[in-house]
Write an enzyme that holds these catalytic residues in place. Structure first.
Site, short mmCIF file in Angstrom:
data_model
loop_
_atom_site.label_atom_id
_atom_site.label_comp_id
_atom_site.label_asym_id
_atom_site.label_seq_id
_atom_site.Cartn_x
_atom_site.Cartn_y
_atom_site.Cartn_z
N VAL A 1 103.48 -32.20 7.57
CA VAL A 1 102.20 -32.05 6.86
C VAL A 1 101.75 -30.60 6.71
O VAL A 1 100.72 -30.35 6.09
CB VAL A 1 101.07 -32.91 7.50
CG1 VAL A 1 101.41 -34.39 7.43
CG2 VAL A 1 100.75 -32.47 8.92
N THR B 1 94.15 -38.78 27.63
CA THR B 1 94.36 -40.22 27.40
C THR B 1 95.80 -40.58 27.73
O THR B 1 96.72 -39.78 27.50
CB THR B 1 94.03 -40.55 25.93
OG1 THR B 1 92.66 -40.21 25.70
CG2 THR B 1 94.23 -42.02 25.63
N TYR C 1 97.26 -23.89 21.02
CA TYR C 1 96.75 -25.25 20.82
C TYR C 1 95.24 -25.23 20.67
O TYR C 1 94.67 -25.78 19.73
CB TYR C 1 97.17 -26.10 22.01
CG TYR C 1 96.76 -27.56 21.94
CD1 TYR C 1 97.29 -28.42 20.99
CD2 TYR C 1 95.83 -28.08 22.85
CE1 TYR C 1 96.93 -29.77 20.95
CE2 TYR C 1 95.47 -29.42 22.82
CZ TYR C 1 96.02 -30.26 21.86
OH TYR C 1 95.67 -31.59 21.83
N GLY D 1 92.58 -31.40 1.76
CA GLY D 1 92.72 -31.36 0.29
C GLY D 1 93.03 -32.74 -0.26
O GLY D 1 92.49 -33.16 -1.28
P1 NAD Z 1 102.27 -37.01 20.28
O1 NAD Z 1 103.09 -35.78 20.46
O2 NAD Z 1 102.77 -38.29 20.86
O3 NAD Z 1 101.97 -37.29 18.75
C1 NAD Z 1 101.86 -36.26 17.80
C2 NAD Z 1 102.60 -36.71 16.55
O4 NAD Z 1 102.43 -35.71 15.53
C3 NAD Z 1 104.10 -36.87 16.77
O5 NAD Z 1 104.54 -38.11 16.27
C4 NAD Z 1 104.71 -35.70 15.98
O6 NAD Z 1 106.02 -35.97 15.52
C5 NAD Z 1 103.68 -35.53 14.87
N1 NAD Z 1 103.70 -34.20 14.25
C6 NAD Z 1 103.61 -33.01 14.87
N2 NAD Z 1 103.65 -32.02 13.96
C7 NAD Z 1 103.75 -32.61 12.74
C8 NAD Z 1 103.83 -32.12 11.40
N3 NAD Z 1 103.81 -30.80 11.12
N4 NAD Z 1 103.92 -33.01 10.39
C9 NAD Z 1 103.94 -34.35 10.64
N5 NAD Z 1 103.87 -34.86 11.88
C10 NAD Z 1 103.78 -34.00 12.91
O7 NAD Z 1 100.82 -36.67 20.87
P2 NAD Z 1 99.53 -37.60 21.08
O8 NAD Z 1 99.16 -37.55 22.50
O9 NAD Z 1 99.71 -38.89 20.41
O10 NAD Z 1 98.43 -36.76 20.29
C11 NAD Z 1 98.01 -37.12 18.98
C12 NAD Z 1 96.84 -36.26 18.56
O11 NAD Z 1 95.74 -36.44 19.46
C13 NAD Z 1 97.14 -34.77 18.53
O12 NAD Z 1 96.50 -34.18 17.42
C14 NAD Z 1 96.52 -34.27 19.82
O13 NAD Z 1 96.15 -32.92 19.73
C15 NAD Z 1 95.32 -35.19 19.98
N6 NAD Z 1 94.91 -35.31 21.39
C16 NAD Z 1 95.61 -36.09 22.26
C17 NAD Z 1 95.19 -36.17 23.59
C18 NAD Z 1 95.86 -37.06 24.59
O14 NAD Z 1 95.40 -37.11 25.75
N7 NAD Z 1 96.88 -37.81 24.27
C19 NAD Z 1 94.07 -35.43 24.03
C20 NAD Z 1 93.44 -34.61 23.10
C21 NAD Z 1 93.84 -34.58 21.79
#
Ligand code: NAD
Ligand code: UDP
Length: 316
Positions: free
Chosen positions: A58, A176, A146, A103
């Site tokens: 993306v 989480t 980050y 966008g």
């Molecule tokens: P995760 O790594 O399991 O999932 C992230 C996903 O984004 C992956 O499937 C990855 O392949 C995809 N991705 C990364 N860069 C990409 C790109 N350029 N284009 C398309 N896909 C891309 O992590 P998660 O724990 O599921 O986190 C998901 C979201 O929630 C993230 O934005 C993270 O910052 C946010 N978040 C998670 C937590 C938590 O505790 N799990 C806490 C705070 C924020």
């Protein structure tokens, strides 16, 4: 029919969100480049007519045919070891990825929801953290890639809201956990469960007196869904206020797994926050949401998932 696009939908949280939106009868388009995600997380959805998977980065512009009602931007490396290994990708998905998806939302007149994080508060000097706290972030430290990507993403979302009247939501997610986390993604929950199941020592970083507050994924997804359908455009913390030290958490894991694993102390990562606990007053008041899954219940389900993943022969 409502159509929702989820970036990062093959990841831990994104895949649970896809499940939930499908349960709400949305048509779901999942966009993921599988950088830290896995097709296994969404394999059970591939046969459905109301689910589409698009493998795409993306940070590069993309188009979607037909109408979209919601764009939920969850793509980003999220585990400290992932974003420390992928600093430029992390900055790009928070900046270019947010720009591209905003966008898209603007072009489709879709509602936009950003997955932000408690890391916008950095190593907080206010405890617990309300949304009104501006944070204490080191922009040039390794973790800054980050934290600053998410802070930029929030600023970009608010700019599109103010300038282009895009209908936006921002969720600040606190630690989480749950099924579908990668066993070796380095985060403390999968790390300790994996180590305890294997009878290896639990790697506690620093003195283990730093605190975190852990939320089960089902609670988080419920909070996010309520935010999506609400009219709240200011950032909202979603997390579980039940705070504990990392050492207490290690004890809880060994107790639940009935493991005799010891604890070994390892160096504390640079800029590792000393405390973290969400103030969820806004979520309680505005979304009528609070977590309902206890730590024991959530961890038991997560441990079960890891057992199935690793030790299928032991269960037969
Ligand atoms: P995760 O790594 O399991 O999932 C992230 C996903 O984004 C992956 O499937 C990855 O392949 C995809 N991705 C990364 N860069 C990409 C790109 N350029 N284009 C398309 N896909 C891309 O992590 P998660 O724990 O599921 O986190 C998901 C979201 O929630 C993230 O934005 C993270 O910052 C946010 N978040 C998670 C937590 C938590 O505790 N799990 C806490 C705070 C924020
Ligand atoms: N941690 C630990 N041992 C590990 C992994 C993490 O002691 O094997 C600590 C880490 O230093 C932090 C807390 O556990 O203080 C939570 O780390 P995690 O990576 O899960 O998430 P963070 O809140 O740091 O983003």
């Amino acid at each position: 029919m409502i159509t929702s696009l989820v970036t990062g939908g093959a990841g831990f949280l994104g895949s649970h969100l896809c499940d939930r939106l499908l349960k709400e009868s949305h048509r779901v388009v999942c966009v993921d480049n599988l950088l830290t995600g896995n097709k296994n997380n969404i394999a059970h959805l591939f046969d459905r007519d109301d689910f589409t998977f698009l493998e795409h980065d993306v940070t590069r512009p993309f188009e979607i045919d037909g109408p979209l009602d919601n764009v939920l931007h969850f793509a980003s490396p999220a585990s400290p070891i992932d974003y420390l290994e992928l600093p430029i990708q992390t900055l790009k998905v928070g900046s270019l990825g947010t720009h591209n998806t905003l966008g898209l939302a603007m072009a489709k007149r879709a509602r936009y929801l950003l997955a932000s994080t408690s890391e916008v508060y950095g190593d907080p000097l206010v405890h617990p953290q309300p949304e009104s706290y501006w944070g204490n972030v080191n922009p040039v430290g390794p973790r800054g890639v980050y934290d600053e990507a998410k802070r930029f993403a929030e600023a970009m979302v608010m700019a599109y809201h103010r300038v282009h009247a895009v209908d936006t939501r921002i969720v600040r997610i606190f630690n989480t956990y749950g099924p579908r986390m990668r066993p070796h993604d380095g985060r403390v929950v999968p790390a300790f469960i994996d180590q305890a199941l294997r009878g290896e020592p639990l790697t506690v970083f620093g003195d283990g007196l730093q605190t975190r507050s852990f939320c089960f994924v089902d609670d988080l997804v419920e909070g996010i869904f309520r935010l999506l359908i609400s009219e709240v455009t200011d950032p909202v913390n979603i997390g579980n206020p039940h705070e504990m030290t990392v050492l207490e958490f290690a004890e809880k894991i060994t107790e639940l797994i009935d493991s005799d694993s010891e604890v070994v102390f390892k160096p504390l990562p640079i800029d590792d926050p000393k405390t973290r606990q969400p103030d969820i007053s806004n979520a309680r008041r505005q979304l009528e949401w609070e977590p309902i899954v206890s730590l024991e219940e959530g961890l038991t389900k997560t441990i079960e998932y890891f057992r199935e993943l690793f030790l299928p022969s032991e269960r037969k």
